[in-house]
Design an enzyme around this catalytic site. Sequence first.
Site, short mmCIF file in Angstrom:
data_model
loop_
_atom_site.label_atom_id
_atom_site.label_comp_id
_atom_site.label_asym_id
_atom_site.label_seq_id
_atom_site.Cartn_x
_atom_site.Cartn_y
_atom_site.Cartn_z
N ARG A 1 75.20 30.47 56.08
CA ARG A 1 74.20 29.56 56.64
C ARG A 1 74.69 28.13 56.49
O ARG A 1 75.06 27.69 55.40
CB ARG A 1 72.85 29.72 55.92
CG ARG A 1 71.79 28.79 56.45
CD ARG A 1 70.45 29.03 55.77
NE ARG A 1 69.46 28.05 56.23
CZ ARG A 1 68.84 27.18 55.44
NH1 ARG A 1 69.11 27.18 54.13
NH2 ARG A 1 67.96 26.33 55.92
N HIS B 1 68.60 19.66 58.74
CA HIS B 1 68.44 19.90 57.31
C HIS B 1 68.24 18.53 56.65
O HIS B 1 69.12 18.00 55.98
CB HIS B 1 69.68 20.60 56.75
CG HIS B 1 69.51 21.18 55.39
ND1 HIS B 1 69.60 22.53 55.14
CD2 HIS B 1 69.27 20.61 54.19
CE1 HIS B 1 69.43 22.76 53.84
NE2 HIS B 1 69.23 21.59 53.24
N GLU C 1 62.95 23.78 55.43
CA GLU C 1 61.81 23.49 54.55
C GLU C 1 61.06 22.21 54.97
O GLU C 1 60.96 21.23 54.22
CB GLU C 1 62.22 23.45 53.08
CG GLU C 1 63.36 22.57 52.69
CD GLU C 1 63.82 22.80 51.26
OE1 GLU C 1 63.76 23.94 50.76
OE2 GLU C 1 64.26 21.82 50.64
N ASN D 1 62.94 29.62 51.34
CA ASN D 1 63.67 29.03 50.23
C ASN D 1 62.81 29.19 48.98
O ASN D 1 61.68 28.69 48.94
CB ASN D 1 63.94 27.54 50.47
CG ASN D 1 64.96 27.30 51.57
OD1 ASN D 1 65.47 28.25 52.17
ND2 ASN D 1 65.25 26.05 51.84
N TYR E 1 62.98 29.27 44.57
CA TYR E 1 63.78 29.07 43.36
C TYR E 1 63.03 29.41 42.08
O TYR E 1 63.60 29.98 41.16
CB TYR E 1 64.24 27.61 43.28
CG TYR E 1 65.29 27.23 44.29
CD1 TYR E 1 66.64 27.38 44.01
CD2 TYR E 1 64.93 26.73 45.53
CE1 TYR E 1 67.61 27.03 44.94
CE2 TYR E 1 65.88 26.37 46.47
CZ TYR E 1 67.22 26.53 46.17
OH TYR E 1 68.18 26.20 47.10
N GLU F 1 67.59 30.37 50.77
CA GLU F 1 68.09 29.66 49.59
C GLU F 1 67.49 30.27 48.34
O GLU F 1 66.28 30.48 48.26
CB GLU F 1 67.73 28.17 49.63
CG GLU F 1 68.46 27.38 50.70
CD GLU F 1 68.15 25.89 50.62
OE1 GLU F 1 67.74 25.41 49.54
OE2 GLU F 1 68.32 25.20 51.64
#
Length: 491
Positions: free
Chosen positions: A84, A128, A174, A315, A317, A383
Site C-alpha cells: 500500500r 494521505h 483516515e 487503520n 492500532y 495500517e
Amino acid sequence: MGLGLTTQKFSRDDFPPKPHFVFGSGTSAFQVEGAEAEDGRTPSVWDSFAQSEKNKRGVDCCDGYHKYKEDVQLMVATGLEAYRFSISWSRLIPNGRGSVNPKGLQFYNNFINELVSNGIQPHATLIHYDLPQALEDEYGGWLNGKIVKDFTAYADVCFREFGDRVSYWITNNEANVYALGAYDTGIFPPYRCSAPFGISCKAGNSSTEPYIVAHNALLAHASAARLYKRKYQLTQQGFIGINIYMFWFIPFTNATKDAIATQRAYDFYVGWFMDPLVFGDYPDVVKQNAGTRIPSFTPEESKLVKGSWDFFGLNHYTTLYVGDDSGSLKMEQRDVVMDMAAKFSDTLDEVPPGEFHISPEGMKGSLEYLKQHYGNPPVYVHENGQRTFRNASLYDTSRVKYLESYIGSMLEAMRNGSNTKGYFTWSFIDLFELLDGYESSFGLYYVDLNDPDLKRYPKLSAHWYSSFLKGEGRRDHDITEVEKNSSAHFN
C-alpha cells in the site's frame, strides 16, 4: 539467548490464499519519497512543517523516490504479497489542477511496474494528508466545496494512467482523523483550530470546520468513486474504497452512563463517516449535538455518498477506555470532541514509554463492530503496527509480539465471519511519522539517517513477518528460531 515469545497457533495457510486475502505492508508518499523539490513536484501542506528545525530531515525522508527499486527488492525478500502506497497529488499535478507533470507520471508508472513485475499487488491511496499547497492557498483546500471537482479530476488522471495495473484504490486515508487533527485540535497542517480546543493556531474554528471538512471529504470520495464505477471499473475490473481510523472503545466502568458514552464515541468517531457511506446520513446523535454546525446532505448528495464503495480500509492500532463527560455539553464553546462528551484514557495498565498498549482484542472488536453495525462489508486492515522510540536496535521484540497477537486476533474475527480481505503492517520501513517526525518508528526495516546512502536494515520483526508469510517452521515454532536464523543480519 531466547526472547521468550512464541507465535500464535496459526500460519499463513490458515488464511485464504492470494488474491482472496493478501498480506502486505505500507508507506505514504510524503513520509517516504523525499525529493521534495525534484522533477516538478511542488509543496504540499506538510512541507513547511517538515522543513522546521526539529524536522529538518523531513523533506529528505528515506529517499524512496530514488531507492524504489531497492525497496521493492526488500519487499520481495520479505515475501510481501501486496503493498500500500500513496500518490503525491503535487508531484503528479503540481498546481493541484491542470497539466500533468511528465516526470511525476513517469515515476509512478515505473514504481507500479516494478511492483507488478515482482508479483506484488499495488494498493494505491489518492491522498494521505498531503493536499497540494497551491489549493490550500487558492481557496482553503478541504474547507471549500471546490475541492470536490479538483479531487475528482486528479482521481481521473490516476485511474486513467495507472488503473490498468492498479486494481485497488483508496480515495482518502483516515479522513476522520485528518478532519480532527487539522481543523479541531490543530496538530496537523494547515493547523486550524480555535481556543480552548487548540491553542497554537493562527486561524480556524474548532466548532464548525471539522464538520465542513468531513462533509467535503465524503462528497469528494463519492464523486471520485462514481467516476471510477461509471468510466473505468468495467474494463479495469478494480475496486474502490475509503479508509477510516478506528480505536476500539471500551467503557471505563460498568455504569450505564459509560456504556452510552462509549456508543456516542463510536458514533462521532466512526459513524461520522461510516453512516453516510452505508446509510446515507450522519448518525442522529451527531446531528443532534452538532445542530446547525454540521452540513446537511441534499437528497442527491445522500444518494451519491450511500454505497459509494466496494470495500473499507481500517487503520487500527490500540484501545481507549471511555468515561461519560456529558456535563460538558452545557458549555457554550464546543468542538467535535466535546460533542462526544466523553473522557478517554489509553489503558488501565502501564504502557512502556513511546509504545502503544498491546491490546489485540481491539482488532477483533473493531472488525466485529463493522460487521454488526454496517452489514459486514469487505474490509482491508490498511495500517496496524507497534510504535516505539526510534533507535538503531534491530531487536524489536515488542513489535513482534504486537504483530503476532493482532494478526491472531484478526484471524479470530474472520473465523467468526468477518469479511476481512487483507492485512498491511505499518510501516514497511522507518519513515517520517506525521505525529513526531523521526522521534518514533513503526518500520519492519530500520533506515540509517546518518548514512549518506540511507541504508536499510531488517529488524527482527521483518524476519518474523517474512517467516510467517513464507510458511517457514511449525505453527507454534519459537521465535528464538527466527532470531537464530536471522542472527547474521544483526551483526
